[in-house]
Write an enzyme that holds these catalytic residues in place. Structure first.
Site, PDB file in Angstrom:
ATOM      1  N   GLU A  39       0.875  -1.160   0.000  1.00  0.00           N
ATOM      2  CA  GLU A  39       0.000   0.000   0.000  1.00  0.00           C
ATOM      3  C   GLU A  39       0.919   1.217   0.000  1.00  0.00           C
ATOM      4  OE1 GLU A  39      -2.600  -0.903   3.324  1.00  0.00           O
ATOM      5  OE2 GLU A  39      -3.512   1.076   3.023  1.00  0.00           O
TER       6      GLU A  39
ATOM      7  N   ARG B 273       4.210 -13.039   9.965  1.00  0.00           N
ATOM      8  CA  ARG B 273       4.885 -11.748   9.842  1.00  0.00           C
ATOM      9  C   ARG B 273       6.248 -11.806  10.511  1.00  0.00           C
ATOM     10  NH1 ARG B 273       1.189  -7.661   8.947  1.00  0.00           N
ATOM     11  NH2 ARG B 273       2.586  -5.967   9.478  1.00  0.00           N
TER      12      ARG B 273
ATOM     13  N   LYS C 131       3.378   1.016  10.129  1.00  0.00           N
ATOM     14  CA  LYS C 131       3.602   2.229   9.358  1.00  0.00           C
ATOM     15  C   LYS C 131       3.063   3.444  10.093  1.00  0.00           C
ATOM     16  CE  LYS C 131       2.720   0.096   5.218  1.00  0.00           C
ATOM     17  NZ  LYS C 131       2.006   0.029   3.970  1.00  0.00           N
TER      18      LYS C 131
HETATM   19  P1  ATP Z   1       1.829  -2.169   8.244  1.00  0.00           P
HETATM   20  O1  ATP Z   1       0.933  -3.021   9.069  1.00  0.00           O
HETATM   21  O2  ATP Z   1       3.207  -2.015   8.765  1.00  0.00           O
HETATM   22  O3  ATP Z   1       1.226  -0.849   7.872  1.00  0.00           O
HETATM   23  P2  ATP Z   1       0.932  -3.466   5.894  1.00  0.00           P
HETATM   24  O4  ATP Z   1       0.727  -4.912   6.056  1.00  0.00           O
HETATM   25  O5  ATP Z   1      -0.267  -2.611   5.914  1.00  0.00           O
HETATM   26  O6  ATP Z   1       2.043  -2.975   6.911  1.00  0.00           O
HETATM   27  P3  ATP Z   1       1.334  -3.436   3.096  1.00  0.00           P
HETATM   28  O7  ATP Z   1       1.890  -2.339   2.304  1.00  0.00           O
HETATM   29  O8  ATP Z   1      -0.101  -3.747   2.970  1.00  0.00           O
HETATM   30  O9  ATP Z   1       1.727  -3.136   4.598  1.00  0.00           O
HETATM   31  O10 ATP Z   1       2.179  -4.758   2.907  1.00  0.00           O
HETATM   32  C1  ATP Z   1       2.562  -5.281   1.671  1.00  0.00           C
HETATM   33  C2  ATP Z   1       2.913  -6.721   1.842  1.00  0.00           C
HETATM   34  O11 ATP Z   1       3.941  -6.875   2.808  1.00  0.00           O
HETATM   35  C3  ATP Z   1       1.737  -7.532   2.324  1.00  0.00           C
HETATM   36  O12 ATP Z   1       1.677  -8.736   1.571  1.00  0.00           O
HETATM   37  C4  ATP Z   1       2.048  -7.801   3.758  1.00  0.00           C
HETATM   38  O13 ATP Z   1       1.485  -9.011   4.183  1.00  0.00           O
HETATM   39  C5  ATP Z   1       3.564  -7.829   3.770  1.00  0.00           C
HETATM   40  N1  ATP Z   1       4.078  -7.450   5.080  1.00  0.00           N
HETATM   41  C6  ATP Z   1       3.830  -6.300   5.750  1.00  0.00           C
HETATM   42  N2  ATP Z   1       4.409  -6.325   6.962  1.00  0.00           N
HETATM   43  C7  ATP Z   1       5.069  -7.504   7.065  1.00  0.00           C
HETATM   44  C8  ATP Z   1       5.859  -8.128   8.072  1.00  0.00           C
HETATM   45  N3  ATP Z   1       6.094  -7.537   9.233  1.00  0.00           N
HETATM   46  N4  ATP Z   1       6.365  -9.353   7.817  1.00  0.00           N
HETATM   47  C9  ATP Z   1       6.135  -9.959   6.636  1.00  0.00           C
HETATM   48  N5  ATP Z   1       5.396  -9.438   5.650  1.00  0.00           N
HETATM   49  C10 ATP Z   1       4.855  -8.222   5.849  1.00  0.00           C
HETATM   50 MG    MG Z   2      -1.854  -3.461   4.498  1.00  0.00          MG
END
Ligand code: ATP
Ligand code: MG
Length: 595
Positions: A56, A299, A309
């Protein structure tokens, strides 16, 4: 790949090819996801795999994303498949082109290149047609309940939900209302398009979830074209289907969303209804629609860090760190500025493996991967971070000579360098003690140490200022102990690093430590928040000296400063005439002994 950039190469030109030179590393990856992929290829279920990384664009990538990137892109590289980079840009209020740019930079820096760059917004037209199809099938309806009423009707984990009074609207009325939503006739939040699934489902995600909401916000990609935006679950499932993603990998918190994901894929059936893809073909975007399968993995969490984030943004916005690329941040930009290499991060992710087990990784595992990479690949240099003058009185005043040092102790191909030596050298203040503690092996009054590669010195005199502080040492260099002389191998207890004062280059050196002083800064049970746990000693800036061959570094070139740790020439601030180095990591895990 992890070798320091040659001086002339601009930092943006880092290597882009998918990294998998090491068959042993590939062989070593035996996780459940790879097993599924092997089985699917062996059974002929897929001829080739397709994956995607779907960030995102509402912030910078962090170390957790590195795990997902290495898995998504790594699988495609290992199994001869393709991986797309797809921006999940369905929430325009929080998105920004700055993040879109930075994310692309980060993925490339990590060493990966996408087969195709996509945006969920590329498919808004397809998603819209698919929604009309769901309405015509009786699978979706326009609901006039307010957000609050929807919550009320939804029920709880133990109580079933209630059906919306608008659930049985006629197809024609639903189509008309949905088209008017799209035309911008209604206010934000006035109506939603909802899937008609099952209000009594034990899985709350299946209780007639929203597919579209009204939100009159300009979008960084589509401008004012859309007053309605698809919800994440719908857009994500259909985005995967449009691109023919075979294995849609995401983190465990989406496990409960999988039934909805599958519902969207099946009911819309993009693969069986190519007419829905017409808007893409008109725009020249290739599509090979398929039926993706979602697979969840755990994760990455690291102690002494925050990873959400939202919290990372707040640290930046409130000036608690110096921006997204502050070297103390676990963003990829921050880690890069700290001196982490793409190879170290990939090694780290490899060591973690992929599973469904949630855990918190000790940050020493991350630092260990960096040390292992840099030990093998970083050249050695000498620097002094807390300088104390040592005058060698038996050398003539103004004496200058050049010594030759190997750049790397285990890698002759790294060549040698000239290290200037003079009758005055800088040594580390804490390598001298007037009253040594027990077991001390370094310099004391009247004692001897080796100046690495130069010879053995004896401390004859300690010069102090009026306040009694040591300002200079005076000593003699044993001429028989010089390189090539008979006494060169004479045994003394300690060996010190040093910098010849005549050609030393004054440098700013930033000594970083971890940003938080507690293992779980997210834990708010004591009434404190992560902001209360910032480590006041996480950055100390000192003035020291480096040898000329360190000052000449290209930005982002990393070195081992002997006996001190691994340092990197700051990406933005370093200049050969005014060097700035960031400490990436100490030589050993010193935190454990400090605590
Ligand atoms: P945050 O919760 O930090 O805002 P998010 O999951 O909303 O992160 P995205 O931009 O949606 O962030 O994530 C893109 C991809 O990265 C998704 O497939 C997500 O599952 C993966 N991802 C995000 N954080 C992690 C993590 N801590 N470990 C492994 N994969 C992750
Ligand atoms: Mg997300």
């Amino acid at each position: 790949m992890s070798s320091p950039a040659p001086p002339a190469r601009p930092p943006s030109a880092s290597p882009r090819t998918a990294p998998d030179p090491d068959p042993a590393a590939v062989e070593g990856r035996q996780d459940f996801v790879r097993q599924i992929v092997r089985d699917d290829l062996a059974s002929g279920r897929h001829r080739a795999i397709r994956t995607r990384f779907p960030p995102e664009p509402n912030g910078y990538l962090h170390i957790g994303h590195a795990k997902a990137i290495c898995l998504d892109f790594g699988l495609a590289a290992e199994f001869g498949g393709r991986c797309n980079l797809r921006f999940d840009d369905t929430n325009p209020a929080k998105e920004d082109p700055e993040f879109v740019e930075a994310i692309q930079d980060d993925v490339r820096w990590l060493g990966f290149e996408w087969a195709s760059l996509r945006h969920a917004s590329d498919y808004f037209e397809v998603f819209y047609l698919a929604a009309e199809k769901l309405i015509r099938q009786g699978d979706a309806f326009v609901c006039d309940l307010s957000a609050e009423q929807v919550r009320e009707y939804r029920g709880t984990l133990t109580a079933p939900g209630r059906e919306s009074p608008f659930r049985d609207r006629a197809v024609d009325e639903n189509l008309d209302l949905f088209r008017r939503m799209r035309a911008g006739e209604f206010a934000d939040g006035a109506r939603t398009l909802r899937a008609k699934i099952d209000m009594s489902s034990g899985n709350i995600n299946l209780r007639d979830p929203a597919l579209y909401r009204i939100k009159k916000v300009a979008h960084q990609n589509t401008g004012d074209a859309w007053p309605i935006y698809p919800m994440y679950d719908y857009a994500h499932a259909l985005g995967d289907a449009v691109e023919g993603i075979t294995h849609s990998l995401c983190t465990l918190e989406f496990e409960d969303h999988r039934p909805l994901y599958d519902w969207c894929v099946e009911r819309v059936d993009l693969a069986g209804d190519p007419g829905l893809l017409r808007p893409l073909l008109e725009r020249g975007l290739p599509s090979e629609a398929g039926r993706p399968r979602q697979i969840e993995f755990s994760r990455l969490n690291i102690n002494y860090a925050v990873m959400s984030k939202r919290k990372l943004s707040a640290l930046v916005a409130d000036g608690l760190v110096d921006g997204w690329d502050d070297p103390r941040m676990y963003t990829l930009q921050g880690l890069r500025r700290r001196g982490y290499t793409p190879a170290a991060l990939r090694l780290f992710v490899d060591r973690l493996g992929i599973s469904k087990q949630n855990s918190v990784i000790d940050f020493s595992v991350l630092e260990g991967a960096l040390r292992d990479d840099l030990d093998a690949h970083a050249e050695r240099r000498m620097a002094v971070v807390d300088p104390l003058r040592l005058v060698l009185t038996n050398l003539p005043d103004g004496h200058a000579e050049t010594l030759s040092f190997a750049n790397h102790p285990k890698d002759e191909t790294r060549g040698r360098r000239a290290v200037p030596f003079s009758n005055v050298v800088w040594i580390e203040r804490d390598d001298f003690a007037e009253v040594p503690p027990k077991g001390w092996k370094r310099l004391i009054p009247g004692g001897e140490v080796r100046l690495r590669g130069a010879g053995i010195v004896r401390c004859d005199e300690v010069v102090k200022d009026a306040g009694g502080a040591v300002v200079e040492l005076r000593g003699t260099l044993d001429p028989e102990s010089r390189p090539g002389m008979e006494g060169a191998n004479r045994k003394v207890k300690g060996t010190l690093h040093w910098v010849g004062a005549a050609q030393a280059v004054a440098a700013e050196i930033r000594l970083y430590d971890r940003l938080f002083s507690v293992a779980d800064p997210d834990d708010e049970s004591g009434g404190l928040t992560y902001r209360d746990h910032l480590n006041p000693e996480s950055r100390r800036t000192v003035r020291g000296y480096v040898e000329p061959a360190a000052a000449q570094a290209a930005p982002e070139q990393g070195f081992q400063f002997e006996r001190l740790g691994y340092f990197v020439a700051d990406r933005h601030d370093h200049r050969p005439d005014a060097p700035v180095f960031n400490r990436s990591v100490t030589l050993r895990d010193t935190w454990a002994s400090k605590a």
